[in-house]
Structure formats: structure tokens, C-alpha cells
Design a protein around this motif. Structure first.
Motif, PDB file in Angstrom:
ATOM      1  N   CYS A 163    -171.373 -40.030  -7.312  1.00  0.00           N
ATOM      2  CA  CYS A 163    -170.403 -40.511  -6.328  1.00  0.00           C
ATOM      3  C   CYS A 163    -171.077 -41.180  -5.129  1.00  0.00           C
ATOM      4  CB  CYS A 163    -169.520 -39.358  -5.853  1.00  0.00           C
ATOM      5  SG  CYS A 163    -168.504 -38.606  -7.152  1.00  0.00           S
ATOM      6  N   GLY A 164    -172.398 -41.340  -5.187  1.00  0.00           N
ATOM      7  CA  GLY A 164    -173.123 -42.008  -4.125  1.00  0.00           C
ATOM      8  C   GLY A 164    -173.582 -41.100  -3.007  1.00  0.00           C
ATOM      9  N   ILE A 165    -173.570 -39.782  -3.256  1.00  0.00           N
ATOM     10  CA  ILE A 165    -174.007 -38.801  -2.257  1.00  0.00           C
ATOM     11  C   ILE A 165    -175.267 -38.120  -2.777  1.00  0.00           C
ATOM     12  CG2 ILE A 165    -173.424 -36.658  -1.063  1.00  0.00           C
ATOM     13  CD1 ILE A 165    -170.527 -37.509  -1.141  1.00  0.00           C
ATOM     14  N   CYS A 202    -165.811 -37.763  -5.755  1.00  0.00           N
ATOM     15  CA  CYS A 202    -165.537 -39.200  -5.671  1.00  0.00           C
ATOM     16  C   CYS A 202    -164.165 -39.473  -5.059  1.00  0.00           C
ATOM     17  CB  CYS A 202    -165.619 -39.839  -7.054  1.00  0.00           C
ATOM     18  SG  CYS A 202    -167.285 -39.931  -7.759  1.00  0.00           S
ATOM     19  N   GLY A 203    -163.188 -38.614  -5.350  1.00  0.00           N
ATOM     20  CA  GLY A 203    -161.863 -38.796  -4.776  1.00  0.00           C
ATOM     21  C   GLY A 203    -161.876 -38.671  -3.267  1.00  0.00           C
ATOM     22  N   ASP A 204    -162.536 -37.641  -2.766  1.00  0.00           N
ATOM     23  CA  ASP A 204    -162.638 -37.475  -1.314  1.00  0.00           C
ATOM     24  C   ASP A 204    -163.457 -38.601  -0.707  1.00  0.00           C
ATOM     25  OD1 ASP A 204    -161.869 -35.779   0.897  1.00  0.00           O
ATOM     26  OD2 ASP A 204    -163.965 -35.174   1.082  1.00  0.00           O
ATOM     27  N   LEU A 239    -165.429 -25.862 -12.377  1.00  0.00           N
ATOM     28  CA  LEU A 239    -165.003 -27.140 -12.941  1.00  0.00           C
ATOM     29  C   LEU A 239    -166.088 -27.717 -13.838  1.00  0.00           C
ATOM     30  CD1 LEU A 239    -163.553 -28.813  -9.712  1.00  0.00           C
ATOM     31  CD2 LEU A 239    -162.324 -27.436 -11.407  1.00  0.00           C
ATOM     32  N   GLY A 240    -165.669 -28.511 -14.803  1.00  0.00           N
ATOM     33  CA  GLY A 240    -166.625 -29.240 -15.614  1.00  0.00           C
ATOM     34  C   GLY A 240    -167.161 -30.443 -14.858  1.00  0.00           C
ATOM     35  N   PRO A 241    -168.115 -31.170 -15.451  1.00  0.00           N
ATOM     36  CA  PRO A 241    -168.719 -32.325 -14.769  1.00  0.00           C
ATOM     37  C   PRO A 241    -167.691 -33.363 -14.307  1.00  0.00           C
ATOM     38  CG  PRO A 241    -170.023 -31.725 -16.683  1.00  0.00           C
ATOM     39  CD  PRO A 241    -168.782 -30.883 -16.738  1.00  0.00           C
ATOM     40  N   GLU A 242    -166.704 -33.687 -15.140  1.00  0.00           N
ATOM     41  CA  GLU A 242    -165.724 -34.700 -14.754  1.00  0.00           C
ATOM     42  C   GLU A 242    -164.810 -34.199 -13.638  1.00  0.00           C
ATOM     43  OE1 GLU A 242    -165.647 -37.914 -15.562  1.00  0.00           O
ATOM     44  OE2 GLU A 242    -167.553 -37.408 -16.528  1.00  0.00           O
ATOM     45  N   GLY A 243    -164.451 -32.920 -13.708  1.00  0.00           N
ATOM     46  CA  GLY A 243    -163.633 -32.346 -12.645  1.00  0.00           C
ATOM     47  C   GLY A 243    -164.365 -32.361 -11.317  1.00  0.00           C
ATOM     48  N   GLN A 244    -165.649 -32.079 -11.336  1.00  0.00           N
ATOM     49  CA  GLN A 244    -166.437 -32.111 -10.104  1.00  0.00           C
ATOM     50  C   GLN A 244    -166.530 -33.541  -9.565  1.00  0.00           C
ATOM     51  OE1 GLN A 244    -169.660 -29.531  -9.354  1.00  0.00           O
ATOM     52  NE2 GLN A 244    -169.489 -28.422 -11.292  1.00  0.00           N
ATOM     53  N   LYS A 245    -166.713 -34.490 -10.443  1.00  0.00           N
ATOM     54  CA  LYS A 245    -166.764 -35.883 -10.000  1.00  0.00           C
ATOM     55  C   LYS A 245    -165.440 -36.315  -9.378  1.00  0.00           C
ATOM     56  CE  LYS A 245    -168.552 -39.141 -12.484  1.00  0.00           C
ATOM     57  NZ  LYS A 245    -168.915 -39.979 -13.651  1.00  0.00           N
ATOM     58  N   ARG A 246    -164.324 -35.886  -9.965  1.00  0.00           N
ATOM     59  CA  ARG A 246    -163.024 -36.253  -9.393  1.00  0.00           C
ATOM     60  C   ARG A 246    -162.889 -35.713  -7.978  1.00  0.00           C
ATOM     61  NH1 ARG A 246    -161.169 -35.502 -14.745  1.00  0.00           N
ATOM     62  NH2 ARG A 246    -160.670 -33.311 -14.354  1.00  0.00           N
TER      63      ARG A 246
END
Length: 219
Positions: A143-145, A108-110, A98-105
Motif C-alpha cells: 500500500c506504499g507504507i 490501502c483503503g485508509d 485477516l488474510g493478506p487481501e483483507g489486510q491490504k483492504r
């Protein structure tokens, strides 16, 4: 099993808000302790909750939303025993694909769902398959982790797989297991798998400690 020693006041793994998330697969310690982590959340065996209540062996749960969403409530009694809930993506992709935004989704989504369902803010992330790159570390931090927990051993059905060719545990090792049932365990149950894992840990003279007692989140 013998109880783990009291955790040190100065936690050996210190996480920082600065830069990408810190990656680790063991905790620096000389104590004969290991840390159990359990991933995904597909199997929801009530007997495992009973076992956890009886044994009081600590473990960390890295939960993936696609697996736990059928019954978020199952994990709350396990959490109430002091077992922390951590992040394992929305649906278990290979993060490096995944790209950076896909990884963030994914992270951050979880994170948002776990915070809402369990009133806790995970501070550790486990990438599916242990596959990560710098973009994963940066996405986790966004995502704060600020910690990415890998592992040195993984429990299968009745056997443990080791990074060490000598097939030995080492002080501070992180052990990976999964919430799995008879379908994935060739007829064995989650409780049987967990009992076999504890037996192997005990046989080598190790105690089980709580991973979060050795990790200091950023202030």
C-alpha cells in the motif's frame, strides 16, 4: 516544556521500498526526547485544537477512517500545525485475524481516504492493538507504507503504562495516546489527559520531538 533539540541531518530510522515494512517502537538516539502519537480520532474536542496551537508540542496522528469520517475537517488545523497524519486502518480490526487481501483492504483503503482528505501520503502505519504479522508488513508495503510504528508507553487517563518495570521513559521512546473524551476517560477531557501526559514527560526531564523528523521515507 523545554524544546526538543534540532533533529539530526542523518535520520536514524531509514525506510526502504525493498521487502516488508520495517517495524520499530523507538528511535535510536541518546537525546532525552520522546515521540507522542495519537490514535483513532473518535474524540474531536475543539479545546484540544486550541491547546495544540498554544503549546506547539508535536505529535503524530494515526487516523482510522471509521472514527474520523464524521468530521474529517477537525484534524486539518492540527495537521496545519505540522503534525503528520499516518495510517491506522479503516475500522480497527485485529490484523492477524485477516488474510493478506483483507489486510491490504484495511491499509490501502485508509491510505486512499487519508490521501484524498488531507493531501498527504502517510508513510507510517500502526496496527490496531499492536497486533501484526508478516502479512501485515507485506500489506503495508504493498500500500506504499514502509514503516510500522509501535510504542513503549501508553497514556491512559492520568497514568502512563510502561514497558519498563521501573516505569521510566527512555531516549527515543514512542508514546501512545488516543483521541478520547469524557466517556472513555471517566469524566476527564482530552486536554486534561494530554496535560497529564506532558507533565509526566517533563518530570522525567524529556522533551517531545516530531517522529517524522527522525524517519527517512524511501526515496
Amino acid at each position: 516544556m523545554r524544546p526538543a533539540p534540532a533533529p539530526p541531518a542523518d535520520k536514524p530510522i531509514k525506510l526502504s521500498r525493498k521487502g516488508p515494512a520495517k517495524v520499530f517502537s523507538a528511535v535510536p538516539t541518546k537525546e532525552k526526547i520522546v515521540f507522542i502519537t495519537i490514535d483513532d480520532g473518535a474524540e474531536k474536542d475543539p479545546k484540544f485544537v486550541e491547546m495544540a496551537r498554544e503549546l506547539r508540542v508535536p505529535f503524530s496522528m494515526f487516523l482510522m477512517d471509521d472514527a474520523v469520517r464524521t468530521n474529517y475537517g477537525y484534524f486539518k488545523p492540527l495537521q496545519a500545525l505540522g503534525n503528520h497524519i499516518q495510517n491506522h486502518t479503516l475500522n480497527h480490526p485485529v490484523m492477524r485475524s485477516l488474510g493478506p487481501e483483507g489486510q491490504k483492504r484495511q491499509i490501502c483503503g485508509d491510505q486512499s481516504i487519508l490521501e484524498r482528505q488531507y493531501a498527504t501520503k502517510p508513510f507510517l502505519f500502526r496496527p490496531p492493538y499492536g497486533a501484526y504479522n508478516l502479512a501485515t508488513q507485506e500489506a503495508a508495503a504493498a500500500c506504499g507504507i514502509h514503516g510500522i510504528a509501535l510504542w513503549h508507553e501508553s497514556m491512559q487517563i492520568h497514568d502512563m503504562q510502561y514497558d519498563d518495570p521501573a516505569k521510566k521513559l527512555h531516549p527515543g521512546d514512542i508514546v501512545l495516546a488516543h483521541f478520547r473524551g469524557p466517556k472513555e476517560l471517566k469524566g476527564s477531557t482530552m486536554t486534561q489527559m494530554f496535560a497529564a501526559m506532558l507533565k509526566k514527560i517533563h518530570k522525567q526531564g524529556f522533551a517531545v520531538a516530531r517522529l517524522e523528523d527522525y524517519v527517512r521515507p524511501p526515496a
